[in-house]
Design a protein around this motif. Structure first.
Motif, mmCIF file in Angstrom:
data_model
loop_
_atom_site.group_PDB
_atom_site.id
_atom_site.type_symbol
_atom_site.label_atom_id
_atom_site.label_comp_id
_atom_site.label_asym_id
_atom_site.label_seq_id
_atom_site.Cartn_x
_atom_site.Cartn_y
_atom_site.Cartn_z
ATOM 1 N N SER A 155 -44.202 -67.414 68.169
ATOM 2 C CA SER A 155 -43.049 -68.288 67.981
ATOM 3 C C SER A 155 -41.824 -67.400 68.109
ATOM 4 N N LEU A 156 -40.782 -67.925 68.710
ATOM 5 C CA LEU A 156 -39.618 -67.126 69.066
ATOM 6 C C LEU A 156 -38.364 -67.779 68.546
ATOM 7 N N GLU A 157 -37.508 -66.983 67.949
ATOM 8 C CA GLU A 157 -36.208 -67.460 67.492
ATOM 9 C C GLU A 157 -35.180 -66.377 67.764
ATOM 10 N N VAL A 158 -33.973 -66.794 68.113
ATOM 11 C CA VAL A 158 -32.850 -65.868 68.169
ATOM 12 C C VAL A 158 -31.994 -66.223 66.966
ATOM 13 N N VAL A 159 -31.871 -65.281 66.049
ATOM 14 C CA VAL A 159 -31.170 -65.533 64.784
ATOM 15 C C VAL A 159 -30.171 -64.412 64.520
ATOM 16 N N SER A 160 -29.293 -64.656 63.581
ATOM 17 C CA SER A 160 -28.352 -63.610 63.182
ATOM 18 C C SER A 160 -29.102 -62.530 62.411
ATOM 19 N N HIS A 161 -28.471 -61.407 62.280
ATOM 20 C CA HIS A 161 -29.047 -60.289 61.543
ATOM 21 C C HIS A 161 -29.389 -60.714 60.115
ATOM 22 N N GLY A 162 -28.460 -61.394 59.453
ATOM 23 C CA GLY A 162 -28.681 -61.854 58.085
ATOM 24 C C GLY A 162 -29.804 -62.875 57.998
ATOM 25 N N ALA A 163 -29.898 -63.769 58.990
ATOM 26 C CA ALA A 163 -30.964 -64.772 58.998
ATOM 27 C C ALA A 163 -32.327 -64.108 59.196
ATOM 28 N N ALA A 164 -32.397 -63.046 59.996
ATOM 29 C CA ALA A 164 -33.659 -62.329 60.187
ATOM 30 C C ALA A 164 -34.112 -61.697 58.876
ATOM 31 N N GLU A 165 -33.174 -61.094 58.149
ATOM 32 C CA GLU A 165 -33.506 -60.518 56.846
ATOM 33 C C GLU A 165 -34.010 -61.605 55.901
ATOM 34 N N ALA A 166 -33.336 -62.763 55.897
ATOM 35 C CA ALA A 166 -33.738 -63.872 55.021
ATOM 36 C C ALA A 166 -35.110 -64.403 55.420
ATOM 37 N N LEU A 167 -35.371 -64.487 56.714
ATOM 38 C CA LEU A 167 -36.655 -64.976 57.204
ATOM 39 C C LEU A 167 -37.792 -64.090 56.709
ATOM 40 N N ARG B 57 -27.091 -49.033 59.511
ATOM 41 C CA ARG B 57 -25.994 -48.136 59.151
ATOM 42 C C ARG B 57 -25.831 -47.057 60.208
ATOM 43 N N GLY B 58 -24.613 -46.683 60.432
ATOM 44 C CA GLY B 58 -24.323 -45.664 61.427
ATOM 45 C C GLY B 58 -23.986 -46.244 62.793
ATOM 46 N N GLN B 59 -24.231 -47.538 62.974
ATOM 47 C CA GLN B 59 -23.851 -48.153 64.241
ATOM 48 C C GLN B 59 -22.377 -48.510 64.185
ATOM 49 N N VAL B 60 -21.698 -48.349 65.305
ATOM 50 C CA VAL B 60 -20.266 -48.606 65.367
ATOM 51 C C VAL B 60 -19.977 -50.102 65.292
ATOM 52 N N GLU B 61 -20.765 -50.892 66.011
ATOM 53 C CA GLU B 61 -20.504 -52.330 66.048
ATOM 54 C C GLU B 61 -21.236 -53.061 64.925
ATOM 55 N N ALA B 62 -20.790 -54.278 64.704
ATOM 56 C CA ALA B 62 -21.459 -55.127 63.721
ATOM 57 C C ALA B 62 -22.855 -55.450 64.230
ATOM 58 N N PRO B 63 -23.795 -55.704 63.312
ATOM 59 C CA PRO B 63 -25.153 -56.049 63.744
ATOM 60 C C PRO B 63 -25.143 -57.268 64.664
ATOM 61 N N GLY B 64 -25.917 -57.199 65.721
ATOM 62 C CA GLY B 64 -25.998 -58.290 66.686
ATOM 63 C C GLY B 64 -27.136 -59.228 66.356
ATOM 64 N N PRO B 65 -27.424 -60.118 67.285
ATOM 65 C CA PRO B 65 -28.504 -61.074 67.088
ATOM 66 C C PRO B 65 -29.865 -60.383 67.068
ATOM 67 N N VAL B 66 -30.837 -61.085 66.544
ATOM 68 C CA VAL B 66 -32.196 -60.580 66.489
ATOM 69 C C VAL B 66 -33.092 -61.563 67.238
ATOM 70 N N LEU B 67 -33.815 -61.057 68.219
ATOM 71 C CA LEU B 67 -34.827 -61.827 68.915
ATOM 72 C C LEU B 67 -36.086 -61.639 68.089
ATOM 73 N N PHE B 68 -36.536 -62.702 67.428
ATOM 74 C CA PHE B 68 -37.564 -62.603 66.401
ATOM 75 C C PHE B 68 -38.826 -63.321 66.854
ATOM 76 N N LEU B 69 -39.930 -62.588 66.957
ATOM 77 C CA LEU B 69 -41.206 -63.162 67.351
ATOM 78 C C LEU B 69 -42.174 -63.050 66.187
ATOM 79 N N TYR B 70 -42.907 -64.115 65.923
ATOM 80 C CA TYR B 70 -43.944 -64.091 64.893
ATOM 81 C C TYR B 70 -45.278 -64.244 65.596
ATOM 82 N N ILE B 71 -46.174 -63.311 65.382
ATOM 83 C CA ILE B 71 -47.467 -63.304 66.060
ATOM 84 C C ILE B 71 -48.568 -63.109 65.027
ATOM 85 N N ASN B 72 -49.613 -63.904 65.119
ATOM 86 C CA ASN B 72 -50.811 -63.670 64.320
ATOM 87 C C ASN B 72 -51.732 -62.749 65.107
#
Length: 183
Positions: free
Chosen positions: A12-24, A124-139
């Protein structure tokens, strides 16, 4: 590597924000996690993570290293086995994507990290703000073991847009090839 057939579910694939990936991750996994992390560069760039609940990581290491190892021997070799397994899975995933998209990617050496979801997505240490996360869930299923995991790719917006354009070009090529075979 494990001497058994590995069955992967349809991801299953989702493109989510950095914060949403952490919450997921926090919602799905309450305990400690282990991840293999590798950076990749090329037509699109970012960081790939193969994430497992810690107990699943131990089960995977045991499957790779063999049942005959005792607890101490297993602990000593666990990180190395996870790094190599993660390297193979992540390289396979990214190399397949790159080949299909007719591009090349370079991968860093694998690094094993442990902690909660927030720790794994630490940028941390990256110059830019965290970008989107391409999130895959695999069994993953290995010899009657419930080994499940996640693949996450952290990319900045220009890399997501570059990937989107490459996927669009891939779809166009496939459709054109299909039309030529039908004619």
């Amino acid at each position: 590597m494990v001497g058994e057939q590995i069955i992967l579910s349809v991801p299953s694939l989702e493109v989510v924000s950095h914060g949403a990936a952490e919450a997921l991750i926090r919602e799905r996994e309450t305990g400690d996690l282990v991840a293999v992390r590798q950076d990749f560069t090329g037509a699109f760039s970012g960081r790939a993570l193969l994430i497992f609940p810690h107990i699943t990581g131990v089960q995977l290491a045991r499957a790779v290293l063999g049942e005959e190892l005792d607890g101490e021997e297993l602990r000593e070799m666990e990180q190395e086995a996870l790094a190599e397994t993660g390297n193979i899975i992540l390289n396979g995933c990214l190399a397949t994507m790159a080949n299909m998209l007719k591009e090349s990617l370079s991968m860093s050496l694998p690094e094993v990290v442990q902690g909660k979801g927030d720790d794994l997505f630490d940028v941390r240490g990256q110059v830019e703000a965290p970008g989107p996360v391409l999130f895959l869930y695999i069994n993953f299923s290995v010899r009657n073991r419930d080994i499940r995991g996640y693949i996450a790719m952290l990319m900045n917006l220009p890399s997501i847009l570059a990937l989107k354009a490459l996927v669009h070009d891939f779809i166009q090529r496939v459709m054109e090839d299909g039309e030529q075979h039908v004619s």
